[in-house]
Design a protein around this motif. Structure first.
Motif, short mmCIF file in Angstrom:
data_model
loop_
_atom_site.label_atom_id
_atom_site.label_comp_id
_atom_site.label_asym_id
_atom_site.label_seq_id
_atom_site.Cartn_x
_atom_site.Cartn_y
_atom_site.Cartn_z
N UNK A 169 -57.12 -58.00 32.34
CA UNK A 169 -57.16 -56.54 32.20
C UNK A 169 -57.47 -56.15 30.76
N UNK A 170 -56.94 -56.89 29.82
CA UNK A 170 -57.24 -56.61 28.41
C UNK A 170 -58.74 -56.79 28.12
N UNK A 171 -59.32 -57.86 28.64
CA UNK A 171 -60.77 -58.08 28.47
C UNK A 171 -61.55 -56.96 29.13
N UNK A 172 -61.14 -56.59 30.33
CA UNK A 172 -61.84 -55.56 31.09
C UNK A 172 -61.82 -54.22 30.34
N UNK A 173 -60.68 -53.84 29.80
CA UNK A 173 -60.60 -52.57 29.08
C UNK A 173 -61.27 -52.64 27.71
N UNK A 174 -61.27 -53.81 27.10
CA UNK A 174 -61.92 -53.94 25.80
C UNK A 174 -63.43 -53.72 25.91
N UNK A 175 -64.03 -54.23 26.98
CA UNK A 175 -65.48 -54.11 27.15
C UNK A 175 -65.86 -53.04 28.15
N UNK A 176 -64.96 -52.15 28.46
CA UNK A 176 -65.19 -51.11 29.47
C UNK A 176 -66.48 -50.32 29.21
N UNK A 177 -66.72 -49.97 27.98
CA UNK A 177 -67.89 -49.15 27.66
C UNK A 177 -69.20 -49.96 27.66
N UNK A 178 -69.10 -51.29 27.62
CA UNK A 178 -70.31 -52.12 27.59
C UNK A 178 -70.86 -52.47 28.98
N UNK A 179 -70.01 -52.45 29.98
CA UNK A 179 -70.44 -52.89 31.31
C UNK A 179 -71.65 -52.13 31.85
N UNK A 180 -71.71 -50.80 31.74
CA UNK A 180 -72.91 -50.12 32.27
C UNK A 180 -74.21 -50.59 31.60
N UNK A 181 -74.16 -50.82 30.29
CA UNK A 181 -75.38 -51.28 29.59
C UNK A 181 -75.72 -52.72 29.95
N UNK A 182 -74.72 -53.57 30.05
CA UNK A 182 -74.95 -54.98 30.36
C UNK A 182 -75.47 -55.13 31.79
N UNK A 183 -74.94 -54.36 32.72
CA UNK A 183 -75.33 -54.46 34.13
C UNK A 183 -76.68 -53.82 34.39
N UNK A 184 -77.14 -52.98 33.51
CA UNK A 184 -78.44 -52.32 33.68
C UNK A 184 -79.57 -53.34 33.50
N UNK A 185 -79.36 -54.34 32.69
CA UNK A 185 -80.44 -55.29 32.36
C UNK A 185 -80.73 -56.25 33.47
#
Length: 185
Positions: A169-185
């Motif tokens: 959960x800590x990892x998930x919340x730390x990178x929460x804002x990055x997931x949309x950009x990473x998954x777009x590629x």
């Protein structure tokens, strides 16, 4: 276990279209997979218990320990699923490694055989490093042998799963804002 973790590992990627439209907590994606599969597990467990009562006439006091075993099993699945979901978007090929690792866990978990009958006593500790083997043994102890499970072992799995869940959960919340950009590629 296998289906839940495999589906959860790609759940954030599959939710990419929703993530790009709405700021949604990413933990909801693997959590939805876990809840869906938990419902299926409860249904199958209810059928199994009915089968055991009707055809085996076996109802034991040890069955009251089933909810605790199921909570331990659920915590392990939830922790593994969220951890996989938090990492796979950054390394998509990890999904294939996770799938293979889960298959290896199952081959060593004594689904089709009793561990004590197939493994030398001096090697049992190695087999029980696999938490799936220990949880299956707990289910077998309660449902077939009508004995209490190894509570110390289940507590170890439960607390290690809680620790893994906290890290995930800590990892998930730390990178929460990055997931949309990473998954777009």
């Amino acid at each position: 276990l296998a289906k839940s973790i495999q589906d959860a590992s790609t759940s954030i990627y599959h939710g990419r279209l929703l993530m790009m439209q709405v700021d949604i907590p990413k933990v909801l994606f693997p959590l939805e997979i876990f809840l869906r599969d938990s419902f299926k597990h409860f249904f199958v467990m209810a059928l199994l218990l009915i089968f055991l009562v009707v055809y085996q006439n076996s109802l034991s006091l040890t069955w009251i320990s089933l909810p605790l075993i199921m909570i331990t099993y659920g915590t392990l699945i939830l922790a593994s699923g969220i951890l996989a979901a938090s990492i796979v978007p950054f390394m998509p090929d990890l999904h294939f490694i996770i799938t293979t690792a889960i298959q290896l866990l199952f081959f060593g978990s004594a689904i089709f055989y009793k561990v004590e009958d197939a493994i030398l006593p001096e090697h049992l500790n190695l087999v029980y490093l696999n938490p799936v083997a220990g949880i299956l043994k707990a289910y077998r102890d309660v449902l077939i042998d009508s004995t209490w499970p190894d509570w110390i072992y289940l507590l170890k799995i439960f607390f290690l799963s809680l620790l893994m869940l906290g890290v995930a959960i800590r990892i998930l919340f730390k990178f929460d804002h990055l997931y949309p950009r990473v998954c777009r590629q």
